[in-house]
Design a protein around this motif. Structure first.
Motif: not given
Length: 120
Positions: A24, A27, A44, A49-51, A85, A88
């Motif tokens: 986390p 990533p 991640d 999970q795809t961020l 990125s 986010k």
């Protein structure tokens, strides 16, 4: 026994994935390169999970590019993934070149992402 190009790439990919894992805090920036396009995901691995994702298939990029399979297209995708990125809150990543050699389109993508603000 001489390995084919495909077998060599698969062997490199397994070796890289054995050492590189996304968390986390940091990533994994995974790259997939086909003959016609390039795809990038920030993943991640602990949450599976795809961020964030970007590719040359997306309409806003596809319309502005002459081809999805050159260094210019890879650089555009690198900039786009870095911008998304950073939006986010992701500033540091681990680079997963996906078994590809760090040369040409892969290097252009990585350099553009670094210039746009990603740290790896």
């Amino acid at each position: 026994m001489k390995l084919t190009r495909r077998e060599s790439k698969q062997r490199r990919h397994r070796r890289v994935r054995g050492k590189v894992s996304g968390s986390p805090e940091r990533p994994r920036l995974a790259v997939f390169r086909s003959n016609e396009h390039i795809y990038v995901q920030v993943i991640d691995d602990t949450q599976h999970q795809t961020l964030v994702a970007a590719s040359t298939v997306e309409p806003e990029l596809k319309s502005s590019l002459a081809s999805g399979s050159n260094c210019d297209a890879s650089a555009q995708v690198g900039k786009l993934i870095a911008v998304r990125s950073l939006e986010k809150g992701i500033t540091q990543v681990v680079f997963d070149r996906g078994g590809n050699l760090y040369h040409g389109r892969i290097k252009a993508l990585a350099d553009a992402a670094r210039e746009a603000g990603l740290d790896f």
